[in-house]
Write a protein that holds these residues in place. Structure first.
Motif, short mmCIF file in Angstrom:
data_model
loop_
_atom_site.label_atom_id
_atom_site.label_comp_id
_atom_site.label_asym_id
_atom_site.label_seq_id
_atom_site.Cartn_x
_atom_site.Cartn_y
_atom_site.Cartn_z
N THR A 132 5.61 3.06 1.46
CA THR A 132 4.99 1.85 0.96
C THR A 132 4.98 0.79 2.05
OG1 THR A 132 5.78 2.35 -1.27
CG2 THR A 132 5.04 0.10 -0.84
N LYS A 165 0.84 -1.19 0.00
CA LYS A 165 0.00 0.00 0.00
C LYS A 165 0.88 1.24 0.00
CE LYS A 165 -3.85 -2.15 2.48
NZ LYS A 165 -4.70 -2.07 3.70
N THR A 166 0.52 2.19 -0.83
CA THR A 166 1.29 3.43 -0.95
C THR A 166 0.54 4.58 -0.29
OG1 THR A 166 2.26 2.69 -3.03
CG2 THR A 166 2.39 5.04 -2.53
N THR A 167 1.25 5.29 0.59
CA THR A 167 0.68 6.48 1.22
C THR A 167 1.59 7.67 0.91
OG1 THR A 167 1.84 6.01 3.28
CG2 THR A 167 -0.42 5.19 3.07
N TYR A 168 0.96 8.82 0.78
CA TYR A 168 1.70 10.01 0.38
C TYR A 168 1.65 11.07 1.48
CZ TYR A 168 1.24 7.99 -4.31
OH TYR A 168 1.29 7.15 -5.39
N THR A 169 2.81 11.68 1.70
CA THR A 169 2.87 12.88 2.53
C THR A 169 2.96 14.07 1.60
OG1 THR A 169 4.04 11.70 4.29
CG2 THR A 169 4.14 14.10 4.34
#
Length: 339
Positions: free
Chosen positions: A338, A31-35
């Motif tokens: 990720t 899973k991809t997370t964005y700041t």
């Protein structure tokens, strides 16, 4: 009927298995997370921060041009002196004897010329002229010794106060023609002080005359901030521990009686400033060859879009001016995680 029911059960079982496998596989995918940081307008400032000290606008380091033992010191740290006042002397050694011998030689050479003139027929013009050259040489020898004797006494070239004293009576100071003569005392003119600082060559191109600066002094509270202006940039470099520096001088608009010579100063020089510009974090900017771009997170919160930008002023706190490519309100990606 029973057979159809049986098939239905098997179909449901298979569907459940397939669904379970699909869910398991999907749950195992990263899973991809964005700041992100939102692009907005603001004031951008670029500052060069260095340390320095307060020094007298005019001061003099006094040293002897010849080596010798300190015979007498007439001042101490904190003493006020007048221009032309005697500061120190060193032992003359054999200089007085050398002067006596040089004078005796000069007298003898003059007497020799006098004898030649009295016995005019015995000496031609060339011989007399050669004797005159000998006399000039003897006169130069007397002058040279007298100059050495004069150099055994130090006089203050300015009126001021003694701020450093490096030797005492009885010590020997050695003059060195290659480096610099050993400093005996430093005298500073009282009154106006200025700030001196060394700027590394990596920052000197950002510095210009007339730039403003905020100055704090270690002896004062952190809330005491004084304004100053760059009034001089020395063109020649100074190498300190293999690093190239350039000395700059800053002037206070008003003199504060609390200022003391030698106080440590922390200096923030404002080298550039822009108001109302779009600002983007430097960590969000990437390079594609010679072009620069940012990743903008779309409204779905999942996908991103590459947008090329033109940058301008690089300011403090890692912020950079975005001159084109962005309108404001975009959320640029500053970090990707990720799991």
């Amino acid at each position: 009927m029973a057979k159809a029911k049986k098939w239905t059960i098997w179909i449901l079982i298979i569907a459940a298995i397939i669904g379970g496998v699909f869910w398991y596989v999907k749950s195992r995918q990263p899973k991809t997370t964005y700041t992100t940081a939102e692009i907005a307008k603001g004031n951008l400032t670029r500052t060069v921060s260095v340390t320095g000290k307060l020094v007298a606008k005019e001061q003099a380091d006094l040293s002897f041009k010849i080596s010798g033992r300190i015979e007498a010191m007439f001042v101490d740290i904190g003493d006020k002196v007048e221009k032309g006042q005697k500061i120190a002397t060193i032992d003359k050694g054999t200089l007085n004897e050398q002067l006596y011998q040089a004078k005796q030689d000069l007298i003898a050479q003059r007497n020799a010329l006098y004898s030649m003139k009295r016995n005019n027929s015995g000496y031609n013009w060339a011989q007399k002229d050669a004797q005159r050259a000998v006399i000039k040489k003897a006169e130069s020898a007397v002058t040279a010794v007298r100059e050495q004797i004069s150099e055994t006494t130090l006089y203050s070239p300015i009126s001021g106060i003694v701020i450093t004293k490096n030797v005492d009576e009885g010590e020997t100071t050695v003059a060195n023609a290659v480096t610099a003569n050993t400093s005996v005392v430093t005298i500073a003119r009282e009154g106006e002080l200025e700030v001196q600082a060394n700027i590394p060559e990596s920052d000197i191109v950002k510095i210009a005359l007339g730039q403003k600066a905020n100055v704090t002094l270690d002896a004062f509270n952190a809330e005491d901030i004084f304004s100053a202006e760059i009034v001089e940039i020395e063109p020649s470099a100074t190498v300190i521990q293999d690093v190239v520096y350039y000395k700059v001088k800053l002037k206070f608009p008003a003199y504060d009686e609390r200022f003391k010579n030698g106080m440590s100063a922390n200096i923030d020089i404002h080298t550039a400033e822009k108001e109302g510009v779009l600002m983007v974090p430097a960590r969000a900017i990437k390079e594609d060859g010679k072009k620069k771009y940012v990743e903008v997170l779309k409204a779905d919160g999942i996908t991103t879009e590459k947008i090329y930008i033109e940058t301008g002023l690089e300011g403090d706190e890692g912020m950079v001016e975005a001159k084109s490519g962005l309108k404001g309100g975009e959320k640029v990606v500053t970090f990707v995680a990720t799991k």
